[in-house]
Design an enzyme around this catalytic site. Structure first.
Site: not given
Length: 124
Positions: A50-52
């Site tokens: 993660m994350p974007h």
């Protein structure tokens, strides 16, 4: 049944599984306990994927500024969340000012108070 473990649960179960693997190896039983520990380690690796982060800006920033911004965001995300740097992705999209309300403010800010951790100092 949950598909993923919390970080704490992963650490507890991983420690228990590792202890069991060591105990079985010492006793000569081996095999299954080692595979169980490896499975828990794999689950932990999935949790760290993660994350974007998506950033929207008015046009005018240089490519160099965008790269520096993306790197700074990624560094903070890694430091704060504890994920690996290779798990972080950052996109930057230029949105013209005349399209800001329609493409950014209305769909991503207005009515999203519960998930908006930093509110803008303006309204539209």
């Amino acid at each position: 049944m949950k598909d993923s473990l919390s970080r704490r649960d992963f650490m507890v179960k991983g420690t228990v599984a590792l202890g069991a693997a060591v105990a079985f190896e010492v006793s000569g039983l081996g095999g299954n306990a080692v595979r169980a520990a490896e499975a828990l380690a794999t689950q932990g690796a999935k949790e760290k994927t993660m994350p974007h982060i998506s950033v929207k800006l008015w046009p005018g920033r240089s490519e160099e500024d965008k790269k520096r911004l993306a790197e700074a965001i990624a560094e903070d995300v890694v430091r704060i969340t504890g994920c690996s740097e290779s798990s972080v992705s950052v996109s930057i999209e230029d949105v013209p000012s005349e399209e800001w309300k329609e493409k950014v403010y209305d769909p991503e800010i207005r009515g999203k108070e519960e998930s908006l951790y930093k509110k803008p100092g303006y309204s539209m």
